[in-house]
Write an enzyme that holds these catalytic residues in place. Sequence first.
Site, PDB file in Angstrom:
ATOM      1  CE  LYS A  37      -4.373  -1.150   0.015  1.00 28.34           C
ATOM      2  NZ  LYS A  37      -4.808  -1.329  -1.353  1.00 28.34           N
ATOM      3  CE  LYS A  51      -8.364 -10.507  -7.607  1.00 28.56           C
ATOM      4  NZ  LYS A  51      -8.004 -10.336  -6.236  1.00 28.56           N
ATOM      5  CE  LYS A  80     -17.805  -1.575 -10.175  1.00 28.66           C
ATOM      6  NZ  LYS A  80     -18.735  -1.002  -9.243  1.00 28.66           N
TER       7      LYS A  80
END
Length: 328
Positions: A114, A195, A198
């Site tokens: 992250k 993968k 959206k």
Amino acid sequence: MSKKGRVFSGARPTGRQHLGNYLGAIRNYVALQDEYDCVYCIVDVHALTTVETTQELRQNTAEMALDWLAAGIRPEETIVFVQSHVPEVMELHTYLSMLTALGKLTDLPTFKEKVRQQPENVNYGLLGYPVLMTADIVLYKADIVPVGIDQAPHLEFAREIVRSFNYRYNCNVLVEPQAKHTEIPKVIGIDGKEKMSKSLNNHIELASTPEETTARVREMVTDPSRMRRTDPGNPDVCNVYTMHKVFSSQEDVEMVDVECRRAGIGCVDCKKLLAKNMNADLEPFRARRVEISSKPGYVKEVLDEGANRARVIARQTMKEVREAIQLP
Ligand code: SF4
């Protein structure tokens, strides 16, 4: 029939769900209801660690809940609710954070990832994410958490915190959750590479119309070495074939497997067949979605009722937690 125990799972509010969400999680959520008491949470607080704007949070939560219900989550049995509607989780998170070594959090590969992804927003919540996740699970005394192999270390982390709590306060208040290893398929998007997601716009929404779905299937990338209709293809490297295995009959799958290899079927026809089978499979979902959407306020009612039921469990756990800590 008595159930085997309590399952907890949470997912971020990402709005309308796509095939990746469905095959990766929702289908499993639906199946687990037959054997377990299930608690499914839309984790809106977790979403705050990464979202830039909260304008779409409510809409995304409602759309996601609608898709879950249309897919077969049964709110008469299963608790479906929004994380922030049961604020006891924040209190438990605080107590659990006192038992968590900072170094362990900074060492987690997911945290490092992250930091790489959003170096301009390395917030405190991002670091404490696994502690809040632990609070989510143990607040509801879940016995079982469905996890893919890659999430297993997170659950082990949660189990360690539970053991620390029970040891530190000499009690058995918190339940150590067990992982239910689930084969979570990695659903590849229509680009045939990444993968399904959206953000990459390589997804197929569950709630798309049959025409929209067919158009998306038409866009799917196939075996890249099959340049012409007369070239034999290799279904093993083609995502269209992978999807056939999910949505088509055994007979169709075998036919594609054989005919693709000897150029007996072209990719256009192969995709048409897939779109037809996919649309037939999704038809009951779409019908339920329309039916639920026609009842204004129904989704909100389900989430409100879910939060009420979740809060009953949460309050009891917090009473025991405060007593164990011996808070004045
Ligand atoms: S015929 Fe079907 S399985 Fe074979 S490459 Fe084309 S789309 Fe893929």
